[in-house]
Scaffold this motif. Sequence first.
Motif, PDB file in Angstrom:
ATOM      1  N   VAL A 182      41.513  32.587  25.684  1.00  0.00           N
ATOM      2  CA  VAL A 182      41.508  33.802  24.871  1.00  0.00           C
ATOM      3  C   VAL A 182      42.104  34.970  25.652  1.00  0.00           C
ATOM      4  O   VAL A 182      42.888  35.774  25.117  1.00  0.00           O
ATOM      5  CB  VAL A 182      40.077  34.114  24.404  1.00  0.00           C
ATOM      6  N   THR A 183      41.775  35.058  26.943  1.00  0.00           N
ATOM      7  CA  THR A 183      42.308  36.159  27.765  1.00  0.00           C
ATOM      8  C   THR A 183      43.819  36.075  27.879  1.00  0.00           C
ATOM      9  O   THR A 183      44.531  37.088  27.758  1.00  0.00           O
ATOM     10  CB  THR A 183      41.664  36.122  29.154  1.00  0.00           C
ATOM     11  N   VAL A 184      44.332  34.859  28.111  1.00  0.00           N
ATOM     12  CA  VAL A 184      45.788  34.697  28.220  1.00  0.00           C
ATOM     13  C   VAL A 184      46.481  35.046  26.903  1.00  0.00           C
ATOM     14  O   VAL A 184      47.538  35.696  26.889  1.00  0.00           O
ATOM     15  CB  VAL A 184      46.124  33.256  28.655  1.00  0.00           C
ATOM     16  N   LEU A 185      45.877  34.657  25.781  1.00  0.00           N
ATOM     17  CA  LEU A 185      46.465  34.976  24.475  1.00  0.00           C
ATOM     18  C   LEU A 185      46.521  36.494  24.249  1.00  0.00           C
ATOM     19  O   LEU A 185      47.549  37.038  23.827  1.00  0.00           O
ATOM     20  CB  LEU A 185      45.655  34.297  23.378  1.00  0.00           C
ATOM     21  N   MET A 239      45.496  45.702  30.069  1.00  0.00           N
ATOM     22  CA  MET A 239      45.780  44.372  30.599  1.00  0.00           C
ATOM     23  C   MET A 239      44.996  44.107  31.876  1.00  0.00           C
ATOM     24  O   MET A 239      44.432  43.018  32.059  1.00  0.00           O
ATOM     25  CB  MET A 239      47.285  44.244  30.859  1.00  0.00           C
ATOM     26  N   LEU A 240      44.927  45.110  32.767  1.00  0.00           N
ATOM     27  CA  LEU A 240      44.162  44.937  33.998  1.00  0.00           C
ATOM     28  C   LEU A 240      42.676  44.764  33.708  1.00  0.00           C
ATOM     29  O   LEU A 240      42.010  43.900  34.301  1.00  0.00           O
ATOM     30  CB  LEU A 240      44.398  46.151  34.901  1.00  0.00           C
ATOM     31  N   ALA A 241      42.141  45.569  32.784  1.00  0.00           N
ATOM     32  CA  ALA A 241      40.715  45.471  32.468  1.00  0.00           C
ATOM     33  C   ALA A 241      40.367  44.120  31.853  1.00  0.00           C
ATOM     34  O   ALA A 241      39.336  43.515  32.186  1.00  0.00           O
ATOM     35  CB  ALA A 241      40.325  46.609  31.515  1.00  0.00           C
ATOM     36  N   LEU A 242      41.200  43.603  30.941  1.00  0.00           N
ATOM     37  CA  LEU A 242      40.929  42.300  30.338  1.00  0.00           C
ATOM     38  C   LEU A 242      41.002  41.188  31.381  1.00  0.00           C
ATOM     39  O   LEU A 242      40.223  40.223  31.337  1.00  0.00           O
ATOM     40  CB  LEU A 242      41.929  42.033  29.218  1.00  0.00           C
ATOM     41  N   GLY A 243      41.935  41.312  32.317  1.00  0.00           N
ATOM     42  CA  GLY A 243      42.004  40.315  33.384  1.00  0.00           C
ATOM     43  C   GLY A 243      40.757  40.310  34.236  1.00  0.00           C
ATOM     44  O   GLY A 243      40.276  39.247  34.666  1.00  0.00           O
ATOM     45  N   PRO A 275      33.758  35.772  35.348  1.00  0.00           N
ATOM     46  CA  PRO A 275      32.327  35.851  35.039  1.00  0.00           C
ATOM     47  C   PRO A 275      31.618  36.866  35.928  1.00  0.00           C
ATOM     48  O   PRO A 275      31.838  36.919  37.140  1.00  0.00           O
ATOM     49  CB  PRO A 275      31.825  34.416  35.309  1.00  0.00           C
ATOM     50  N   GLY A 276      30.793  37.680  35.302  1.00  0.00           N
ATOM     51  CA  GLY A 276      30.047  38.688  36.037  1.00  0.00           C
ATOM     52  C   GLY A 276      30.785  39.989  36.256  1.00  0.00           C
ATOM     53  O   GLY A 276      30.217  40.929  36.828  1.00  0.00           O
ATOM     54  N   LYS A 277      32.035  40.084  35.833  1.00  0.00           N
ATOM     55  CA  LYS A 277      32.829  41.283  36.051  1.00  0.00           C
ATOM     56  C   LYS A 277      33.068  42.078  34.764  1.00  0.00           C
ATOM     57  O   LYS A 277      33.943  42.950  34.731  1.00  0.00           O
ATOM     58  CB  LYS A 277      34.181  40.909  36.662  1.00  0.00           C
ATOM     59  N   LEU A 283      36.999  49.981  33.924  1.00  0.00           N
ATOM     60  CA  LEU A 283      38.450  50.130  34.012  1.00  0.00           C
ATOM     61  C   LEU A 283      39.062  50.442  32.649  1.00  0.00           C
ATOM     62  O   LEU A 283      40.028  51.213  32.551  1.00  0.00           O
ATOM     63  CB  LEU A 283      39.069  48.850  34.587  1.00  0.00           C
ATOM     64  N   LEU A 284      38.507  49.848  31.599  1.00  0.00           N
ATOM     65  CA  LEU A 284      39.043  50.086  30.265  1.00  0.00           C
ATOM     66  C   LEU A 284      38.800  51.519  29.804  1.00  0.00           C
ATOM     67  O   LEU A 284      39.635  52.120  29.126  1.00  0.00           O
ATOM     68  CB  LEU A 284      38.403  49.095  29.277  1.00  0.00           C
ATOM     69  N   LEU A 285      37.644  52.065  30.182  1.00  0.00           N
ATOM     70  CA  LEU A 285      37.329  53.440  29.797  1.00  0.00           C
ATOM     71  C   LEU A 285      37.872  54.473  30.778  1.00  0.00           C
ATOM     72  O   LEU A 285      37.789  55.676  30.508  1.00  0.00           O
ATOM     73  CB  LEU A 285      35.804  53.613  29.681  1.00  0.00           C
TER      74      LEU A 285
END
Length: 435
Positions: A75-78, A141-145, A150-152, A159-161
Amino acid sequence: MVQRRQLPTGDVVLEARVPERSQPLPLLTITPADASLNGTSAWALGERWQQRLQSRLRHARRVMRPADLRRRWQVTVLVELVLVLFVAATVWLWRQNRRRGATLQARRDPAPDRALDQRLLLHQALGLVLLMALLLQLMAMLALGVMAVPGKVPLGLQLLLQPVHSLLKVLVVGLVALLVRSLATFLLHQWADGARVPVEEQARREQRHRSLLRVSHRLIDLACLLVAAGWILIDIPGIRAASSSLLLAGGALLGGLALVFQGLLRDFVAGLAVLIEDRYAIGDWVEIDGLEGDVVDVGVLSTQLRCLDHRMAVVQNSAFDRVVNHTKLRSGEEVKLLLSHRCSAIDQALAVVAEELAAFHADPAWGPRLLTPPLLRGVSATGPLGITVSMLLTTVAGEQWACSRELQGRLVARFQREGIPLADGLELAGTARVR
């Protein structure tokens, strides 16, 4: 598995049973004081924490299963691929907008065109919006990566906000900068409009007002930019929790940079001295280390001069020791005329000069430019070329050259009418023939 155990002292210990360990792993100790703060017993509070920790352990086991990890990464790669497409589209739109803006700039005529200027402003605003959108997409993109690990997830949400928080901080600092700039403008305007100063000092204050206003706005913008950058950096995950050794290393780095850029610090201090001591201001005609020109900008690091041939000279504020200001408060010019040795009536020539000086001072077009009546200094020098007659003009700041040219033209025309000879080199030519 998490289990509870009560100690003889009344404390409740939560322990985890791990298959690889023979002894249980202590997780949490609950004291009677903790229980009294929550309004319950230590055993009941331990049960509440036991259920919470047990649910977290079950969630961790479920997340760390290979099938769930594989689905999470897929899902992350998509989503990352979709964001890459958006980034590519944003970059393409930004380049197209920049190309169209350059085309409009090339079509711009020297004459003002309001419609074209509005289109250029619109393209610049659109380019800024596209650039901000590109930065937000890269941060997403950095935040989703990060959240894919797990745990991050909390770190990924921070990072997203982060761009939103940074934008709010920039808006707050920008508003403060606008208010401070307005306050500085008001105070400098009040200072420039002081009524209890002489007329010539009032004109000088209005001239200095432009320099001080420009430099104060630059310093306010620089200070607010540093504050905004520091405020944003502090809230970046991991920066606030930096160790003291890292802070000491940063201080040492700043000290090293201060040594490397000590020339800029000298220019900065010298620029403040120029502004405080009023050595020159925008609009003055100055002479600095052989360079002579009109001051078009006074910065905290350098001074820009527009020379007589329209060249732009940039002089560092700490690079000179002597400044000659030709237009501070008032200006003066020594006008010299070279009379021929064949002039047999020097007194007549001086009387003619005195009449022209009086007429020049009485002229309604040129008299207001003079602060004092022109001074006839008389014969100031003699030499093989002729007899030098000197006059002194004291004018309003910047008017000395125009007055000098006009006065010399009048004197030359009057001498020609009166038949008073000016030096033309015939004396030297005659001497050469005699030899």
